[in-house]
Design an enzyme around this catalytic site. Structure first.
Site, mmCIF file in Angstrom:
data_model
loop_
_atom_site.group_PDB
_atom_site.id
_atom_site.type_symbol
_atom_site.label_atom_id
_atom_site.label_comp_id
_atom_site.label_asym_id
_atom_site.label_seq_id
_atom_site.Cartn_x
_atom_site.Cartn_y
_atom_site.Cartn_z
ATOM 1 N N ASN A 9 0.852 -1.183 0.000
ATOM 2 C CA ASN A 9 0.000 0.000 0.000
ATOM 3 C C ASN A 9 0.891 1.236 0.000
ATOM 4 O O ASN A 9 1.394 1.650 1.037
ATOM 5 C CB ASN A 9 -0.877 -0.053 1.257
ATOM 6 C CG ASN A 9 -1.829 1.111 1.341
ATOM 7 O OD1 ASN A 9 -1.718 2.081 0.581
ATOM 8 N ND2 ASN A 9 -2.762 1.023 2.265
ATOM 9 N N ARG A 90 -2.544 -1.857 -3.533
ATOM 10 C CA ARG A 90 -3.714 -0.997 -3.350
ATOM 11 C C ARG A 90 -3.540 0.228 -4.237
ATOM 12 O O ARG A 90 -2.473 0.861 -4.221
ATOM 13 C CB ARG A 90 -3.811 -0.556 -1.893
ATOM 14 C CG ARG A 90 -4.871 0.499 -1.701
ATOM 15 C CD ARG A 90 -4.829 1.081 -0.315
ATOM 16 N NE ARG A 90 -5.775 2.161 -0.189
ATOM 17 C CZ ARG A 90 -5.480 3.377 0.247
ATOM 18 N NH1 ARG A 90 -4.242 3.653 0.624
ATOM 19 N NH2 ARG A 90 -6.402 4.301 0.340
ATOM 20 N N HIS A 179 -12.131 4.289 -0.094
ATOM 21 C CA HIS A 179 -12.253 3.305 0.999
ATOM 22 C C HIS A 179 -13.085 2.094 0.549
ATOM 23 O O HIS A 179 -13.659 1.389 1.377
ATOM 24 C CB HIS A 179 -12.972 3.880 2.242
ATOM 25 C CG HIS A 179 -12.168 4.857 3.027
ATOM 26 N ND1 HIS A 179 -12.762 5.787 3.842
ATOM 27 C CD2 HIS A 179 -10.841 5.036 3.167
ATOM 28 C CE1 HIS A 179 -11.833 6.515 4.435
ATOM 29 N NE2 HIS A 179 -10.648 6.075 4.037
ATOM 30 N N ARG A 238 -9.754 16.639 7.344
ATOM 31 C CA ARG A 238 -10.455 17.091 6.131
ATOM 32 C C ARG A 238 -11.837 17.632 6.467
ATOM 33 O O ARG A 238 -12.511 17.111 7.352
ATOM 34 C CB ARG A 238 -10.625 15.928 5.136
ATOM 35 C CG ARG A 238 -9.332 15.486 4.535
ATOM 36 C CD ARG A 238 -9.564 14.369 3.511
ATOM 37 N NE ARG A 238 -8.493 13.409 3.630
ATOM 38 C CZ ARG A 238 -8.639 12.091 3.501
ATOM 39 N NH1 ARG A 238 -9.815 11.568 3.239
ATOM 40 N NH2 ARG A 238 -7.608 11.300 3.620
ATOM 41 N N GLU A 381 -8.399 -4.416 5.348
ATOM 42 C CA GLU A 381 -8.198 -4.126 3.930
ATOM 43 C C GLU A 381 -7.144 -5.043 3.317
ATOM 44 O O GLU A 381 -7.262 -5.473 2.171
ATOM 45 C CB GLU A 381 -7.832 -2.658 3.748
ATOM 46 C CG GLU A 381 -9.044 -1.768 4.016
ATOM 47 C CD GLU A 381 -8.713 -0.298 4.139
ATOM 48 O OE1 GLU A 381 -8.742 0.386 3.113
ATOM 49 O OE2 GLU A 381 -8.417 0.166 5.260
#
Ligand code: ADP
Length: 395
Positions: A9, A90, A179, A238, A381
């Site tokens: 990743n 990923r 996601h 964010r 994940e």
């Protein structure tokens, strides 16, 4: 001998990796390479309960990955002896091209490159990770698993922004989501655990980045992240949803440049912007000590969550399950309690004692009387990526 998959990743300045068994989920080794391109880089490699650390400058992702593979060689486990059947990469942005995992051919690589303008921090980093990994491990399939793929099923009415469609088409402006690997994994686990495929679910992935999705019978029908992961819920740093006119206003009134606004919205907003800290544990501690800004930050965070749950309830025309996942969703007893209190009008009843139990196992935290089942389902994940690599490797 058990099979393994290496999952890579690559972030903008980091590489996370795991060598794991795709059948059992057992992790053989994992690590994190950080501060790539900075003065002092850092790698922490974990194997057999021991962490080996490297502190030295890491020029780029290629250098980072070479160093990681050297650690596998020197510290273990040996990649050559681990029966690695594939490498999973990923990839944040798969645009309109990918609705599932893809074997990385030259053509697939070309498409990931083409999508760089939509994920300028991530896709270039993924590409350098892919190139180096393919060179270093040439004999196994390399598979790209896209964060956006799960959301390719969104109906046009949910993925379309109401702007001039000529502009939208030319610049590929639409809602792609993010996601997705986590939302796919968690909604799939819920269906397995409840032994039902006909479910209307809301998955709340609440980590430092946070997103919500509406999933009907296993397919995503709506999601809170948009063209980029900036839209939607209040996150660690964010903004989530904000009137785009704030950009025009600040550009005109505060003379802020596009780059400054990008940094403001992505890195200095969310919980951090509201109360000075982006770690939910600290925000909670501050609120408990009577810090008003921290309490207000939690309220803004919860208000956004409530409005998304209401929105998806309406979009799906009903709701069977709310599933909490990721750092905050899996661990924050109080956020779960406060959200469920605000949703009590929907017939949600939380079992407060069960909600307080901590653990790594998926669990139902609503009472048997609750009209909607509320669950905590830890995301994984890496395992989801490894399973998707298997799908391709076995073809
Ligand atoms: P990401 O992968 O987006 O970086 P994670 O899913 O690891 O993020 O979640 C990180 C967030 O989870 C942080 O805000 C952290 O405060 C929060 N978190 C972790 N453990 C707890 C906990 N016990 N209680 C509340 N929040 C927690």
């Amino acid at each position: 001998m058990a099979r393994t998959v290496l999952v890579i990743n690559s972030g903008s300045s980091s590489i996370k990796y795991q060598l794991l068994d795709p059948d059992t989920g057992e992790v053989h080794a994992k690590g994190l390479c950080e501060r790539i391109g900075e003065k002092e880089g850092h790698i922490a490699h974990k194997y057999q309960g021991k962490t080996t650390e490297v502190n030295e400058p890491i020029a780029d992702h290629g250098a980072g990955l070479s160093e990681i593979l050297r650690l596998f060689d020197e510290v273990g486990p040996s990649i050559a002896e681990s029966n690695v059947i594939g490498v999973g990469h990923r990839v944040v942005q798969g645009g309109k091209y990918f609705d599932g995992p893809a074997l990385i051919t030259d053509e697939v690589r070309q498409k990931i490159e083409e999508l760089c303008p939509l994920a300028p921090l991530h896709n270039p980093a993924h590409l350098s990770g892919i190139d180096v990994a393919k060179k270093l491990l040439p004999d196994v399939p390399h598979v790209a698993v896209f964060d956006t793929a799960f959301f390719q099923t969104l109906p046009a009415e949910a993925s379309t922004y109401a702007i001039d469609q000529e502009v939208a088409e030319k610049y590929e402006v639409r809602r792609y989501g993010a996601h997705g690997t986590s939302h796919r994994f968690v909604s799939g686990r819920v269906a397995e655990l409840l032994d039902r495929s006909d479910l209307k679910q809301i998955v709340l992935h609440l980590g430092n980045g946070a997103s919500a999705s509406a999933v009907v019978n296993g397919e995503a029908v709506d999601t809170s992240m948009g063209l980029t992961p900036l839209e939607g819920l209040v996150m660690g740093t964010r903004t989530g949803d904000i009137d785009p006119a704030v950009v025009f206003h600040l550009a005109r009134q505060a003379n802020m440049s596009i780059d400054e606004l990008d940094t403001l919205f992505n890195k200095k907003s969310g919980l951090l912007g509201l109360c000075g800290d982006n770690d939910m544990r600290t925000v909670r501690d501050l609120a408990d000590e009577g810090n008003e800004k921290a309490r207000a930050a939690l309220d803004v965070y919860l208000h956004r969550l409530v409005s998304y749950v209401g929105r998806y309830y309406a979009v799906m025309g009903g709701l069977d399950v709310i599933a909490f996942t990721a750092g905050v969703g899996e661990n924050d007893v109080d956020i779960r309690r406060e959200l469920c209190e605000r949703l009590a009008f929907m017939g949600i009843e939380l079992d407060e004692e069960v909600n307080k139990i901590r653990g790594d196992e998926p669990r139902t935290i609503s009472t048997p009387n609750s009209k909607i089942t509320v669950m905590v389902v830890p995301t994984n994940e890496e395992l989801s990526i490894a399973q998707q690599v298997m799908q391709i490797a076995q073809k």
